[in-house]
Design a protein around this motif. Structure first.
Motif, PDB file in Angstrom:
ATOM      1  N   ASN A 298      -9.615  17.439  25.295  1.00 13.30           N
ATOM      2  CA  ASN A 298     -10.476  18.154  24.341  1.00 13.30           C
ATOM      3  C   ASN A 298     -10.462  17.482  22.960  1.00 13.30           C
ATOM      4  O   ASN A 298     -10.928  18.068  21.985  1.00 13.30           O
ATOM      5  CB  ASN A 298     -10.021  19.616  24.219  1.00 13.30           C
ATOM      6  CG  ASN A 298     -10.438  20.439  25.422  1.00 13.30           C
ATOM      7  OD1 ASN A 298     -11.585  20.862  25.525  1.00 13.30           O
ATOM      8  ND2 ASN A 298      -9.519  20.633  26.359  1.00 13.30           N
TER       9      ASN A 298
ATOM     10  N   ILE B  10      -8.155  16.844  20.763  1.00 11.16           N
ATOM     11  CA  ILE B  10      -7.439  17.558  19.702  1.00 11.16           C
ATOM     12  C   ILE B  10      -6.266  16.691  19.253  1.00 11.16           C
ATOM     13  O   ILE B  10      -5.430  16.296  20.069  1.00 11.16           O
ATOM     14  CB  ILE B  10      -6.917  18.920  20.209  1.00 11.16           C
ATOM     15  CG1 ILE B  10      -8.094  19.800  20.638  1.00 11.16           C
ATOM     16  CG2 ILE B  10      -6.080  19.612  19.147  1.00 11.16           C
ATOM     17  CD1 ILE B  10      -7.672  21.072  21.334  1.00 11.16           C
TER      18      ILE B  10
ATOM     19  N   GLY C 119      -9.510  26.797  22.984  1.00 11.09           N
ATOM     20  CA  GLY C 119     -10.190  27.979  22.472  1.00 11.09           C
ATOM     21  C   GLY C 119      -9.310  28.764  21.512  1.00 11.09           C
ATOM     22  O   GLY C 119      -9.789  29.281  20.490  1.00 11.09           O
TER      23      GLY C 119
ATOM     24  N   GLU D 213      -9.231  27.071  18.084  1.00 12.34           N
ATOM     25  CA  GLU D 213     -10.462  27.280  17.311  1.00 12.34           C
ATOM     26  C   GLU D 213     -10.393  28.573  16.487  1.00 12.34           C
ATOM     27  O   GLU D 213     -10.900  28.647  15.370  1.00 12.34           O
ATOM     28  CB  GLU D 213     -11.660  27.336  18.256  1.00 12.34           C
ATOM     29  CG  GLU D 213     -12.066  25.978  18.806  1.00 12.34           C
ATOM     30  CD  GLU D 213     -13.303  26.095  19.690  1.00 12.34           C
ATOM     31  OE1 GLU D 213     -13.888  27.203  19.751  1.00 12.34           O
ATOM     32  OE2 GLU D 213     -13.665  25.090  20.317  1.00 12.34           O
ATOM     33  N   LYS D 214      -9.724  29.582  17.062  1.00 17.56           N
ATOM     34  CA  LYS D 214      -9.658  30.882  16.385  1.00 17.56           C
ATOM     35  C   LYS D 214      -8.452  31.005  15.450  1.00 17.56           C
ATOM     36  O   LYS D 214      -8.482  31.771  14.481  1.00 17.56           O
ATOM     37  CB  LYS D 214      -9.599  32.008  17.419  1.00 17.56           C
ATOM     38  CG  LYS D 214     -10.837  32.088  18.311  1.00 17.56           C
ATOM     39  CD  LYS D 214     -10.656  33.182  19.363  1.00 17.56           C
ATOM     40  CE  LYS D 214     -11.867  33.270  20.293  1.00 17.56           C
ATOM     41  NZ  LYS D 214     -11.669  34.270  21.358  1.00 17.56           N
TER      42      LYS D 214
END
Length: 470
Positions: free
Chosen positions: A376, A378, A459, A462-463
């Motif tokens: 991903n 990251i 995910g 991201e939050k």
């Protein structure tokens, strides 16, 4: 191996704890003799002092594996087969992975030969921390012409350093190939009921290992092995025949079991590595998919029971991947969890603002986390704690993953969270949430509790990343 405990091996050692072997004590050295990470000759006093000579000789005999080892090829690419002591890997482990040889023929044109050799020697698959690769090239004589075969073998040597298997029952063909390849120590395939005297002569003249081939006739196979051994030819490989269809497939399986059980059981006349030739599936099936499928099936079964070296044809990924994954699993020591080195490792190009993710050094856990993050794109740091190869949930329950271990990992890596990061915050796996308070106290950082499944990390980040407070 006639002994299986460090204490048994220790009785033959000097017991002086001199440390010249690199171990603190003779008992520690003895444990490495049993797991084969060291040999008796690594004990220098036993090698240098005459008073230990008899004990050294006795110890080496006791440590010798039940199944003889045979080395094919030279240099870094050489392959050693055989060397097992047990029938079931949970009793000890299986040593020397099954060697996979893939065929080329002397009727291929130069371009086809080069392309196939390159495919064989460059194929690799990353799997749980290591690259799985192919081992050897089997050169088959199809032309029936010694000069043509020798020329092909010479070309193959120029293209690859992988060890070779020279395949022909024609002794003139084998001799022509040995003239150009003997110094590479190839494996001859094979001596049979008709040509064994001439092949034995070649094995002695060129000092190369040889395969004995007696399809479905174990008595003859044993007799030939005994005869070759009495002639002073000890580097033998036994091929009882590989039948890929019908009832003979079952017979093939049973023959492999009989030979290995006899060898492990003490019958030295058949205590040699076993050859399987799953390539015979291509002689039994007309279409490529069926032939490749059954070749893979036979190879998989005989990798488990007890093929030490195989000749195969299909180099399609759908054949190679199951064969190689199964082999890697069978030859992984079941007593030791697969691990990665503890420390603080970078994924991508992390900066001071990147997340710091904690996990364990169980290889499957680490590479799953690393893959979920890197795929991903990251950038982050992964703090890998030494949990003795145990996964997160079990390590927390068993006390292998603690706040002290995480703190020690950071200290050993000289990774000061306050100096090297903007947020002084680590992310614990969701399955280790109970450690949050201890980690905050011991490490002196803030702690966020991530998801239980690393697949949800992108995910979640991201939050939740960056933290609201610096």
């Amino acid at each position: 191996m006639k002994i299986n405990s460090p204490l048994d091996a220790y009785k033959y050692l000097p017991g002086t704890n001199c440390g010249r072997c690199g171990e603190d004590t003779c008992m520690a050295f003895a444990s490495h003799l049993i797991d084969r990470s060291k040999s008796a000759e690594d004990c220098l006093p036993m090698v240098e002092e005459d008073k230990y000579a008899k004990k050294l000789e006795e110890l080496e005999k006791l440590l010798a594996p039940e199944i003889r080892e045979v080395t094919i090829g030279t240099g870094e690419k050489s392959v050693t087969i055989g060397g097992d002591d047990v029938l079931f890997r949970h009793k000890l482990t299986f040593f020397n992975k099954t060697a996979y040889a893939y065929d080329v023929t002397d009727t291929m044109d130069d371009k086809e030969l080069e392309e196939r050799i390159n495919t064989i020697q460059t194929f690799k698959k990353f799997y749980v921390g290591e690259f799985l690769t192919l081992d050897m090239v089997a050169v088959r004589c199809v032309s029936g012409k010694p000069e043509t075969f020798a020329d092909t073998v010479k070309k193959v040597i120029g293209l690859t350093e992988l060890p070779l298997v020279l395949c022909s029952f024609d002794t003139a063909v084998l001799k022509a190939a040995l003239e150009v390849a003997a110094d590479k120590k190839p494996l001859m395939y094979a001596a049979n009921q008709e040509n064994w005297k001439e092949v034995a002569g070649l094995a002695k003249e060129y000092e190369v290992p040889v395969t004995l081939f007696t399809p479905n006739d174990l008595d003859l196979l044993k007799s030939m092995a005994k005869t070759f051994a009495e002639m002073g030819i000890e580097e033998l490989v036994l091929d009882p025949g590989t039948f890929p269809t019908g009832k003979e497939m079952k017979t093939t399986f049973e023959n492999f079991l009989k030979i290995r059980r006899a060898g492990i059981g003490g019958d030295g006349e058949v205590a040699y590595p076993i050859m399987a030739v799953p390539l015979t599936a291509w002689m039994a099936y007309d279409d490529d998919v069926s032939a490749s499928y059954w070749e893979t099936v036979v190879a998989s079964v005989l990798t488990v029971k007890y093929g030490d070296i195989m000749i195969m044809h299909s180099i399609e990924p759908y054949a190679l991947l199951p064969e190689m994954h199964l082999r890697d699993t069978i030859y992984t020591d079941p007593r030791k969890p697969v691990t990665v080195d503890p420390g603080v490792w970078e994924v991508g190009s992390p900066t001071a603002d990147s997340p710091i993710i904690v996990t364990t050094n169980f290889a499957l856990t680490y590479y799953t986390v690393e893959s979920d993050i890197s795929s991903n794109k990251i950038d982050c740091y992964i703090v890998v704690a030494d949990t003795e190869g145990i996964g997160v949930e079990a390590a927390v329950a068993g006390g292998q993953l603690t706040a002290d271990k995480i703190k020690k990992t950071l200290e050993n890596a000289k990774f000061d969270l306050k100096e090297k990061t903007s947020y002084n915050t680590v992310i614990l796996p969701g399955l280790s949430a109970r450690l949050q308070g201890d980690v905050e106290d011991k490490v002196g950082s803030k702690v966020l509790i991530g998801p239980a499944d690393s697949g949800r990390l992108p995910g979640w980040l991201e939050k939740n990343w960056p933290p609201q407070d610096k």
